[in-house]
Write an enzyme that holds these catalytic residues in place. Structure first.
Site, PDB file in Angstrom:
ATOM      1  N   ASP A  74       0.571  -1.376   0.201  1.00 46.57           N
ATOM      2  CA  ASP A  74      -0.011   0.339   0.063  1.00 46.57           C
ATOM      3  C   ASP A  74       0.908   1.416  -0.145  1.00 46.57           C
ATOM      4  O   ASP A  74       1.707   1.000   0.002  1.00 46.57           O
ATOM      5  CB  ASP A  74      -1.140  -0.461   1.354  1.00 46.57           C
ATOM      6  CG  ASP A  74      -0.090  -0.092   2.549  1.00 46.57           C
ATOM      7  OD1 ASP A  74       1.002  -0.068   2.618  1.00 46.57           O
ATOM      8  OD2 ASP A  74      -0.738  -0.595   3.747  1.00 46.57           O
ATOM      9  N   ASN A 143      -7.280  -2.429  14.302  1.00 44.75           N
ATOM     10  CA  ASN A 143      -7.956  -2.952  14.227  1.00 44.75           C
ATOM     11  C   ASN A 143      -8.425  -4.333  13.285  1.00 44.75           C
ATOM     12  O   ASN A 143      -9.571  -4.085  12.649  1.00 44.75           O
ATOM     13  CB  ASN A 143      -9.647  -2.100  13.456  1.00 44.75           C
ATOM     14  CG  ASN A 143      -8.283  -1.310  11.986  1.00 44.75           C
ATOM     15  OD1 ASN A 143      -7.264  -2.149  11.591  1.00 44.75           O
ATOM     16  ND2 ASN A 143      -9.026  -0.150  11.367  1.00 44.75           N
ATOM     17  N   GLU A 150      -9.319  -1.826   5.735  1.00 46.87           N
ATOM     18  CA  GLU A 150      -9.889  -2.011   6.872  1.00 46.87           C
ATOM     19  C   GLU A 150     -11.552  -2.266   7.271  1.00 46.87           C
ATOM     20  O   GLU A 150     -12.403  -2.644   6.106  1.00 46.87           O
ATOM     21  CB  GLU A 150     -10.563  -0.195   6.734  1.00 46.87           C
ATOM     22  CG  GLU A 150      -9.019   0.935   6.634  1.00 46.87           C
ATOM     23  CD  GLU A 150      -8.272   1.366   7.990  1.00 46.87           C
ATOM     24  OE1 GLU A 150      -8.167  -0.136   8.330  1.00 46.87           O
ATOM     25  OE2 GLU A 150      -8.046   2.473   7.771  1.00 46.87           O
TER      26      GLU A 150
END
Ligand code: PGA
Length: 252
Positions: A74, A143, A150
């Site tokens: 990324d 997370n 995400e």
């Protein structure tokens, strides 16, 4: 210590230093096995020690990077490559600038691209044209994100543009002067891009990751915990330090 649980091979090491050595040895063995293989690299605090070990091994002529092709997971978007917070800069500073890699074979999503949608499409095509990723290195967010995938209602498949979670922005603010400076969006390989890799190495460090490490291996497979999808991959190695492994230890 080495454990086997379902599709996972799990190494639990005493501390960050031995975690880094173990992860580097696994990567080095892969480079030896596939000297012209396609390797997926990750950024973040976790792999820094691993990359230091790889640099040492390269200096000692124990591994040769000259034939490998790389694709990073990324990159922030938009961001200039010269920005010291860009992942392009990170990879030069922490690995690529110090090993005998062919810089023409390095691929990182272009944070300077004018058209983000075509950059995502091009990146995915470049991976496919290279024949897919042989070996993908991953970190994990608090997370459960892998790359910048995400938590969401559905798994995002291919390389895409993403708005970063507030938790990710806060977690990454430690690398910036203030939270306000953290980019709010990024380009990331998708879950399918990652899952198509032939082999995956996930590195998890620190007590603050113990819950998410447990969820990844034992929780339900859900896009709310993106890393949980790794339960469906056939060849995942996880290297953790003892603190990150704390919660999972009783079950493996
Ligand atoms: P970290 O990030 O290694 O800096 O904790 C990991 C990630 O967000 O993937």
């Amino acid at each position: 210590m080495k454990h086997k649980y379902q599709n996972f091979t799990i190494y639990i090491e005493n501390d960050y230093e031995s975690l880094s050595h173990t992860a580097a040895k696994i990567i080095a063995a892969q480079i030896k096995e596939r000297p012209s293989g396609i390797f997926g690299f990750a950024t973040g605090g976790t792999p820094v020690g691993t990359y230091k070990c790889l640099i040492e091994m390269n200096k000692a002529n124990e591994i040769d990077f000259s034939q490998i092709t790389t694709f990073n997971l990324d990159e922030y978007y938009p961001i200039n490559k010269t920005n010291s917070q860009s992942y392009d800069f990170f990879m030069k500073e922490n690995l690529f600038g110090y090993v005998n890699i062919n810089h023409e074979k390095i691929h990182i999503p272009n944070g300077e691209a004018k058209d983000v949608a075509s950059e995502c499409e091009n990146y995915e095509c470049q991976i496919a044209d290279a024949g897919g990723i042989d070996f993908q290195i991953l970190g994990i967010g608090l997370n459960g994100h892998i790359g910048f995938n995400e938590p969401a209602e559905t798994f995002q498949t291919f390389t895409h543009y993403v708005s970063l979670d507030t938790t990710t922005i806060e977690a990454n603010s430690r690398f910036f002067e203030s939270v306000a400076e953290v980019p709010k969006s990024a380009i990331t390989m998708g879950i399918k891009t990652i899952m198509m890799s032939r082999r995956i190495l996930l590195i998890i460090n620190g007590a603050q990751k113990a819950d998410i490490a447990y969820e990844t291996v034992f929780g339900s497979i859900t896009p709310r915990v993106p890393a949980s999808v790794l339960q469906l991959h056939h060849d995942v190695t996880i290297v953790l330090d003892r603190e990150a492994a704390e919660k999972m230890l009783p079950r493996i």
